[in-house]
Enzyme design. Structure first.
Site, PDB file in Angstrom:
ATOM      1  N   SER A 327       0.797  -1.230   0.000  1.00 50.18           N
ATOM      2  CA  SER A 327       0.000   0.000   0.000  1.00 50.18           C
ATOM      3  C   SER A 327       0.826   1.275   0.000  1.00 50.18           C
ATOM      4  O   SER A 327       0.258   2.357  -0.204  1.00 50.18           O
ATOM      5  CB  SER A 327      -0.952  -0.003   1.201  1.00 50.18           C
ATOM      6  OG  SER A 327      -1.910  -1.037   1.073  1.00 50.18           O
ATOM      7  N   HIS A 370     -15.238  -0.645   3.084  1.00 46.33           N
ATOM      8  CA  HIS A 370     -15.144   0.698   3.665  1.00 46.33           C
ATOM      9  C   HIS A 370     -16.304   1.599   3.270  1.00 46.33           C
ATOM     10  O   HIS A 370     -16.375   2.751   3.721  1.00 46.33           O
ATOM     11  CB  HIS A 370     -13.837   1.376   3.209  1.00 46.33           C
ATOM     12  CG  HIS A 370     -12.597   0.764   3.774  1.00 46.33           C
ATOM     13  ND1 HIS A 370     -11.868  -0.205   3.114  1.00 46.33           N
ATOM     14  CD2 HIS A 370     -11.951   0.976   4.952  1.00 46.33           C
ATOM     15  CE1 HIS A 370     -10.813  -0.552   3.847  1.00 46.33           C
ATOM     16  NE2 HIS A 370     -10.847   0.145   4.954  1.00 46.33           N
ATOM     17  N   CYS A 383      -7.798   1.818   1.649  1.00 52.01           N
ATOM     18  CA  CYS A 383      -8.817   1.011   0.976  1.00 52.01           C
ATOM     19  C   CYS A 383      -8.291   0.498  -0.367  1.00 52.01           C
ATOM     20  O   CYS A 383      -7.944   1.285  -1.254  1.00 52.01           O
ATOM     21  CB  CYS A 383     -10.072   1.856   0.751  1.00 52.01           C
ATOM     22  SG  CYS A 383     -11.337   1.010  -0.221  1.00 52.01           S
TER      23      CYS A 383
END
Length: 646
Positions: A327, A370, A383
């Site tokens: 991420s 989410h 997310c």
């Protein structure tokens, strides 16, 4: 019967002619020899005197002093220390075994060194000196000199040997030297005569290797008189060589040692960049190795221990390691999409826990989803589904272009061994390298730093530095050579919309300083020192549908080598960025739990230029941090050279 008078006269004339011819020939030969002798003795005297002198006089090379390596503050990281050694000449010793036995009663010598020396003496001429042992203390040298009458053929000598005062803390950066080998000679083009000196040492890895020509210097010479057998009779004169150039690095040794100590027990890498100059303040890889082990030739046991360690202490993970960035790569995907106008900052994407692409489900880390998230929340909550969607809109080629602009997929020019270029894949790359067409699923995987995408901690630190400054920050490791400053690493503008960069920084701020952010446990409380960052977790195994159905196995329940990698990137202070830090913990589990606390501690050490106050940490962590600081201080003090323990 008496010969006629006429015949006698003719015979006499014949003898006279022959005598004349023979005499003339002899006179001619004598003349030629005389002329030649005159030519050799007078006209060519200098030439033959030179040849005779060359047969009697040998010129031998003297190795120069190797250049020193210092840190940012002038602390020596690679030094030359006096190396006292004891040598023996067999023909002067007489009874070699008896002399060696007496020597062993005076100084402590490894029996293996004695055996090796005896073997060398059997192979070499009796007048050649053989090293018995080296790295003696001055006290031992004094004992040998005092007992010289009882040690015929034995003498103590002094030379220079490479030493690394901070050992493993700088092993991966500085590297080490070792005797030149046939393999080395096969790779070297210049063939410096110095390389022919027995056991001459050259850089093998790291800065020692990459800046070998700068550090080596040039040879000196000495003229010695030898006899017909090659025995040295006397030294006539000498001319010392030119020492190698001294090099000052941008590393801060104290920060480097702290980073190494903070990562103790992990298999990890960390990089710290000064955002004002591009200077690399720390390049730490754990575990590390002591380069001093290699200077004299590493033992079989030490080599085996290093090679069989599953944490790979010989690997420079900070620059050599290439990991899926997870991420931490989301800023690249987002900036590519925002710059291309594929999505606006306020536009939302609905996350229900997964996204279907081409009949395949790509899951978000949060199985329940989410809900609606915009750009800001997509980074704060990390997310995945948001990036699955925007990546399909912008396409892999623009994502790869942005990645390279951020320093990923490029090999940065640093004097270090095996610097990884990482990988910013695109359609052309897959066609040329894999012989396959790019698929939309490849883009979805790449959007969250998985699939083919690879980056080193160095590249992630550069990416973060460029986001924090909006400039083309280039890493610099060499500050100066012999006092001459090297060019700074700060560059021109990235050419990315400043409004988009500002929004990206604000989102990274929320990751750490919003209590719901994925990096909230790395928060810094000191006003004016607040930090922005991004967590990352990259999978090293495939999670099957069956496993998802029964519940994904927790990292702590998996064997170490099957756990996810943990990553964290950050910069601070938010309003006036000074440093960027990237940390990767191999198989650490989660970026928020394993990598972010390490990065936060290293960042604080850099900002405060030493141990930060406990008030910089959340109150719940202060007890643990206090114990951690004591433990690290004890470790650093233990390994720090005595003269530097202040």
């Amino acid at each position: 019967m008496k010969r006629p008078v006429k015949d006698n006269e003719q015979s006499s004339r014949g003898i006279s002619r022959r005598a004349l011819i023979l005499g003339s020939a002899q006179l001619g030969v004598a003349g030629v020899l005389g002329w030649r002798m005159q030519s050799m003795q007078i006209e060519q005297a200098d030439q033959f005197r030179l040849l005779a002198e060359e047969n009697r006089i040998n010129v031998r090379l003297l190795p120069p002093a190797r250049g020193l390596i210092f840190d940012l503050n002038g602390i020596p990281l690679a030094a030359n220390e006096q190396n006292y050694r004891v040598v023996m000449v067999r023909e002067d010793a007489g009874d070699v075994d008896a002399v060696l036995a007496r020597l062993q009663t005076i100084v402590d010598i490894d029996p293996a060194d004695i055996a090796r020396a005896k073997e060398d003496m059997r192979k070499l001429s009796s007048f050649v000196s053989v090293t018995i042992t080296d790295r003696l203390r001055w006290e031992d040298v004094a004992k040998i000199n005092v007992n010289a009458p009882a040690l015929p053929g034995v003498s103590a000598e002094v030379g220079l040997s490479r030493h690394y005062p901070y050992g493993a803390d700088v092993g991966h950066v500085i590297g080490y030297v070792g005797p030149v080998s046939d393999y080395d000679l096969s790779k070297i083009e210049d063939q410096d005569p110095l390389l022919q000196i027995p056991k001459f040492q050259i850089g093998k890895t790291g800065v020692e290797n990459k800046l070998e020509h700068t550090l080596r210097g040039s040879a000196g010479t000495k003229r010695i008189e030898v006899n017909a057998l090659g025995r040295v009779m006397r030294e006539l004169d000498r001319q010392e060589g030119l020492a190698g150039k001294d090099i000052q690095l941008t590393l801060d040794e104290r920060l480097q040692s702290y980073a190494q100590a903070r990562m103790d027990g992990e298999s990890s890498g960390a990089v710290v960049i000064d955002l004002e100059t591009g200077d690399l303040r720390a390049i730490a890889s754990a575990p590390s190795f002591d380069p001093n082990l290699f200077v004299r030739g590493i033992s079989v046991k030490d080599w085996t221990d290093l090679n069989e360690n599953k944490y790979r202490p010989l690997a420079a993970k900070a620059v050599q390691g290439a990991y899926p960035p997870g991420s931490t790569f989301k800023m690249v995907t987002a900036l590519a999409a925002l710059e291309a106008g594929a999505i606006s900052p306020e536009e939302t994407v609905y996350c229900r826990g997964y996204t279907e692409v081409g009949g395949t489900r790509f899951h978000c880390w949060k199985s329940g989803g989410h809900g609606n998230v915009n750009f800001h929340d997509s980074l704060k909550f990390s997310c995945d589904c948001y990036y699955y969607e925007v990546s399909q809109r912008v396409g892999i080629d623009k994502i790869a272009e942005m990645a390279r602009k951020m320093g990923i997929g490029l090999k940065h020019d640093l004097p270090l061994s095996a610097v990884s270029s990482g990988l910013a894949p695109d359609k052309q790359w897959k066609t040329e390298v894999r012989g396959e067409a790019w698929r939309i699923g490849d883009t979805v995987n790449a959007s969250i730093g998985q699939g083919y995408v690879l980056a080193s901690p160095l590249q992630l630190a550069i990416m973060t530095a460029r986001i924090a400054t909006g400039k083309m920050v280039t890493p610099r490791l060499i500050k100066s050579i012999d006092g001459v400053e090297e060019p700074s690493g700060i560059g021109e503008s990235l050419g990315i919309n400043e409004n988009m960069l500002r929004r990206c920084r604000q989102s990274m701020d929320a990751v750490v300083n919003d209590r719901r952010g994925t990096g909230a446990r790395a928060k810094i409380l000191t006003a004016g020192y607040e930090m922005a960052g991004k967590t990352g977790t990259s999978q090293v195994r495939r999670i099957t549908a069956d496993e998802r159905a029964r519940g994904v196995t927790r990292n702590e329940d998996l064997p170490w080598e099957r756990r996810d990698h943990a990553l964290f990137v950050c910069f601070a202070p938010i309003n006036n960025p000074k440093f960027a830090v990237a940390v990767v913990v191999e198989h650490g589990g989660g970026g928020s739990t394993a990598a972010s606390p390490i990065a936060r501690d290293i960042m604080l050490q850099a900002l405060y230029d030493g141990p930060p106050p406990l008030e910089a940490y959340p109150s719940a962590d202060r007890g643990r941090i206090e114990e951690q600081q004591k433990r690290i201080a004890e470790r650093i003090t233990k390994i720090r050279p005595a003269q530097d323990r202040v």
